[in-house]
Enzyme design. Structure first.
Site, PDB file in Angstrom:
ATOM      1  CE1 TYR A 139      59.004  21.793  50.867  1.00  0.00           C
ATOM      2  CE2 TYR A 139      61.267  22.161  50.176  1.00  0.00           C
ATOM      3  CZ  TYR A 139      60.030  22.650  50.516  1.00  0.00           C
ATOM      4  OH  TYR A 139      59.819  24.007  50.511  1.00  0.00           O
ATOM      5  CE  LYS A 166      43.908  22.887  56.122  1.00  0.00           C
ATOM      6  NZ  LYS A 166      43.104  24.119  56.277  1.00  0.00           N
ATOM      7  CG  ASP A 210      43.738  27.612  57.696  1.00  0.00           C
ATOM      8  OD1 ASP A 210      44.084  27.178  58.813  1.00  0.00           O
ATOM      9  OD2 ASP A 210      42.647  27.318  57.155  1.00  0.00           O
ATOM     10  CG  ASP A 244      59.528  27.020  51.588  1.00  0.00           C
ATOM     11  OD1 ASP A 244      60.559  27.711  51.758  1.00  0.00           O
ATOM     12  OD2 ASP A 244      58.929  26.956  50.501  1.00  0.00           O
ATOM     13  CG  ASP A 268      60.221  33.102  52.043  1.00  0.00           C
ATOM     14  OD1 ASP A 268      61.188  32.635  52.685  1.00  0.00           O
ATOM     15  OD2 ASP A 268      60.295  33.364  50.819  1.00  0.00           O
TER      16      ASP A 268
END
Ligand code: NAD
Ligand code: IPM
Ligand code: MN
Length: 365
Positions: free
Chosen positions: A143, A193, A225, A249, A253
């Site tokens: 970001y 990751k 994942d 993020d 959700d």
């Protein structure tokens, strides 16, 4: 204390109105000292003042102790009316996070056992409800890295954006997560990751150093994942999860999905000097202006504010109790009500009224 209120765009003003009723109620009945100052923020501020985070709002936020923010942003087609660099996500939200260095984003994911039918997951998967907290790093990573756009040596349009973290940024958010895990059930899931990203390799190195300070906390390392699958198949294994900005993020959700609605996702964005509170979701242009949005996320953000920035734990607990009792009595907004057979579907405003009625019955201990 001074509270800057940024109502935002879309459903922002509707859900903020209900949250402010709760604040007003607490100010009058619980002797809470709060001076509210409204300030323009988001796409609406851009159209009125030429910037989504106008100087006057910066000043109000600088002079406030706490900031309460509604969602901002426009629909995919409307957002094109604003130049990319002035779109509210970049020029207001990210600017706000950066200005106050609100590096630790708390996103609680909660459904009481009585409300577990609101989840799209089977009862057998979440019989005891869902209760975990995602800690998301909020001011680093992709970001906030360097960004370039241009043409490459073949004349092809290309883009480059970098994922940047230094050890201090990683350590301070991991420290918050360990601390929270220590206060809860001493289980921390580290989402990473490191099989591909060097940033995760550094992240995990720092975690391994820091865990020596928290010998009582057991750490489970999980690839991001795999974590996405685990959230669907076995969300009850989680208690505190910690992850970098972009992973947080997306997974938060998804967490909203497993509890049935993003409308149940409040959040706290904590900095060393200043913090702000906002729902995790967006401005929901698809339902704006219909008085059907769920104000839980905004009212829950107030509960988090009372606890985390005002040391009003009793009032925070009261707000949670009121919110949950309204839902457990079957009063639900349309986002949740359509899948619940025995629910009474209420409007945004009616939900707010039910919360106030419920607050009147709270035993303040
Ligand atoms: P969204 O979160 O606004 O909506 C996704 C879905 O969830 C929609 O169907 C919406 O109706 C529903 N929903 C969200 N909150 C709800 C609530 N309180 N009650 C009932 N239903 C609710 O995501 P989107 O549509 O992808 O984005 C819309 C805009 O919001 C975009 O401009 C995006 O950039 C912005 N956004 C802002 C924030 C923020 O201000 N922190 C966060 C996310 C997205
Ligand atoms: C969120 C939002 C923001 C993010 C956007 C709107 C900048 O999606 O708070 O989750 O990506 O952090
Ligand atoms: Mn998001």
């Amino acid at each position: 204390m001074k509270l800057a209120v940024l109502s935002g765009d879309g459903i922002g003003p509707e859900i903020m109105a209900q949250a402010l009723r709760v604040i007003d109620y607490l100010v009058v009945t619980r002797n809470i000292d709060l001076k509210i100052i409204h300030a323009p923020f988001g796409a609406s501020a851009y159209f009125e003042y030429g910037h989504p985070f106008p100087d006057q709002t910066k000043k109000i936020c600088d002079e406030s102790d706490i900031i309460l923010k509604g969602p901002v942003g426009l629909s995919h087609s409307d957002t094109k009316k604003i130049p990319i660099e002035l779109q509210p996500e970049r020029a207001a939200i990210l600017a706000l996070r950066q200005r106050y260095d609100t590096f630790a984003n708390f996103r609680p994911v909660f459904l009481s056992p009585k409300m577990s039918s609101l989840s799209p997951l089977k009862r057998t998967v979440i019989s005891d409800g869902i209760d975990f907290v995602m800690i998301r790093e909020l001011v680093g990573g992709l970001y906030f890295g360097r960004k370039t756009r241009g043409k490459d040596s073949f004349g092809l349009r290309f883009v480059e954006e970098s994922l940047e973290y230094n050890e201090k940024q990683i350590r301070r958010v991991l420290d918050i997560a360990f601390d929270l895990a220590n206060k809860r059930s001493r289980k921390l899931h580290n989402i990473h990751k490191s099989n591909v990203l060097l940033s995760s390799v550094l992240w995990n190195e720092i975690l391994d150093e820091l865990r020596l300070d928290y010998p009582n906390v057991s750490v489970t390392n999980m690839l991001v994942d795999a974590a996405a699958t685990a959230l669907c198949l076995d969300p009850c294994q989680f208690d505190v999860m910690v992850m970098e900005n972009m992973f947080g993020d997306i997974l938060s959700d998804q967490a909203g999905g497993i509890i049935g609605s993003l409308g149940l996702m409040p959040s706290a964005c904590i900095g060393e000097k200043k913090s702000y509170f906002e729902p995790s979701h967006g401005s929901a242009p698809d339902i704006t202006g219909k008085n059907i949005s769920n104000p839980y996320s905004m009212i829950g953000s107030i509960a988090m504010m009372l606890e985390m920035s005002m040391s009003h734990e009793i009032e925070a607990r009261g707000v949670w109790t009121a919110l949950h009792s309204v839902m457990e009595k079957g009063y639900l907004t349309a986002d949740l009500g359509k899948s619940a057979t025995d629910a009474t579907i209420v409007s945004t405003e009616e939900f707010g009224s039910k919360v106030i009625e419920s607050l009147e019955k709270v035993d303040w201990v």
